[in-house]
Enzyme design. Sequence first.
Site, PDB file in Angstrom:
ATOM      1  N   LYS A   1      27.345 -37.008 -57.938  1.00 57.31           N
ATOM      2  CA  LYS A   1      26.380 -38.025 -57.511  1.00 57.31           C
ATOM      3  C   LYS A   1      24.970 -37.570 -57.858  1.00 57.31           C
ATOM      4  O   LYS A   1      24.291 -36.942 -57.042  1.00 57.31           O
ATOM      5  CB  LYS A   1      26.487 -38.257 -55.999  1.00 57.31           C
ATOM      6  CG  LYS A   1      27.554 -39.261 -55.610  1.00 57.31           C
ATOM      7  CD  LYS A   1      27.605 -39.482 -54.119  1.00 57.31           C
ATOM      8  CE  LYS A   1      26.709 -40.607 -53.647  1.00 57.31           C
ATOM      9  NZ  LYS A   1      27.211 -41.949 -53.944  1.00 57.31           N
TER      10      LYS A   1
HETATM   11  N1  PPE Z   1      31.663 -44.828 -56.684  1.00 52.65           N
HETATM   12  C1  PPE Z   1      30.303 -44.777 -56.779  1.00 52.65           C
HETATM   13  C2  PPE Z   1      29.684 -44.944 -58.100  1.00 52.65           C
HETATM   14  C3  PPE Z   1      29.545 -44.557 -55.635  1.00 52.65           C
HETATM   15  O1  PPE Z   1      28.228 -44.490 -55.736  1.00 52.65           O
HETATM   16  C4  PPE Z   1      30.173 -44.436 -54.388  1.00 52.65           C
HETATM   17  C5  PPE Z   1      29.364 -44.218 -53.143  1.00 52.65           C
HETATM   18  C6  PPE Z   1      31.567 -44.514 -54.318  1.00 52.65           C
HETATM   19  C7  PPE Z   1      32.277 -44.702 -55.500  1.00 52.65           C
HETATM   20  C8  PPE Z   1      32.320 -44.355 -53.043  1.00 52.65           C
HETATM   21  O2  PPE Z   1      32.277 -43.030 -52.592  1.00 52.65           O
HETATM   22  P1  PPE Z   1      32.366 -42.661 -51.049  1.00 52.65           P
HETATM   23  O3  PPE Z   1      31.121 -43.153 -50.402  1.00 52.65           O
HETATM   24  O4  PPE Z   1      32.484 -41.198 -51.034  1.00 52.65           O
HETATM   25  O5  PPE Z   1      33.573 -43.337 -50.524  1.00 52.65           O
HETATM   26  N2  PPE Z   1      28.201 -45.016 -53.133  1.00 52.65           N
HETATM   27  C9  PPE Z   1      27.159 -44.889 -52.174  1.00 52.65           C
HETATM   28  C10 PPE Z   1      26.228 -46.055 -52.431  1.00 52.65           C
HETATM   29  C11 PPE Z   1      24.894 -45.576 -52.476  1.00 52.65           C
HETATM   30  C12 PPE Z   1      23.876 -46.582 -52.737  1.00 52.65           C
HETATM   31  O6  PPE Z   1      22.766 -46.278 -52.350  1.00 52.65           O
HETATM   32  O7  PPE Z   1      24.137 -47.607 -53.314  1.00 52.65           O
HETATM   33  C13 PPE Z   1      27.650 -45.006 -50.744  1.00 52.65           C
HETATM   34  O8  PPE Z   1      28.542 -45.794 -50.483  1.00 52.65           O
HETATM   35  O9  PPE Z   1      27.064 -44.324 -49.907  1.00 52.65           O
END
Ligand code: PPE
Length: 308
Positions: free
Chosen positions: A159
């Site tokens: 990230k």
């Molecule tokens: N793919 C991407 C590209 C991604 O950014 C996130 C989180 C996920 C999958 C899901 O990951 P997880 O949160 O660990 O289940 N995306 C963040 C969005 C941030 C934003 O500011 O927009 C989040 O959900 O926090």
Amino acid sequence: MPLAPVDKIWMDGGLVDWEDARIHVLTHALHYGTGVFEGIRAYETKRGPAVFRLTDHIRRLFRSAHLYQIDVPHSNEEMIQACVETVKVNGLKACYIRPLVYRGSGEMGLNPLNAPVNTSVAVWSWENYLGEEALERGATAKISSWKRSDHNIIPPGAKATGGYVNSGLAKVEALKAGYDEAIFLNMAGYVTDGTGENIFAVRDGALHTPPLSAGCLDGITRDSVITIARDLGYEVHERNMARTDLYFADEAFFTGTAAEVCPIREIDDRVVGSNGLGPITKEIQSTFFGAVHGDDDRYASWLTFVNE
Ligand code: PPE
């Protein structure tokens, strides 16, 4: 979504007032995207706010930093404590938590290694990313004309702040075309994810989601949903998916910290299965919400209680 200020933000080891959490215009990360971050949620439980899978998120933050050769000037445990403290001090029952590690000011030019490293943790109230109503009704999505950045371009498994310009292009394209969210394909044409979510399809009672090798983030909600689905007796297949696997799905949903478990009701103007919250998505969604709110003992180890 406009931000409602809270009292304090944690910056470089201590708490400062919201309005004092400022940086210099020559911050390296502002120019070159040289930061790594996390998105975490704290949910209301009977025992006060609890942070969902905090240690896993901080572990991923350090993995992202490792990729970009950023030495985080705090230990893993200190970052965990910073998150807990920032939630606690702001007195919110539930919130979104944003730890950030970034190259600060003092150096310009593409070599980031001599720029200082700064850290922060901010929290704010954030409703569901695709809207609270989308949790019931489902979101609409469009396959993006933009491709997901590849493992050998900007690795999607970390990230990094700069990498999100890729998501921004797709998000704006989708919104301007009248959809809620974009779905990326990789350079080989297989489905990867949404702009800030992982994606699942349900077909004939089994779940399908792209493998990490397709080029998606190792989502912590994705991992939680895989665990929950298997506990509920569903098969989960991590496999390459073509766009038609989405069109042919009985149900589809996004997962993410911000988006939670959000059904998709339409993809490229084709209604997905039940056109809303399908029965398997609903079962997984409600188990997920039970887990995050501390109502399901099976998943108790996923919670860090802020006041204990
Ligand atoms: N793919 C991407 C590209 C991604 O950014 C996130 C989180 C996920 C999958 C899901 O990951 P997880 O949160 O660990 O289940 N995306 C963040 C969005 C941030 C934003 O500011 O927009 C989040 O959900 O926090």
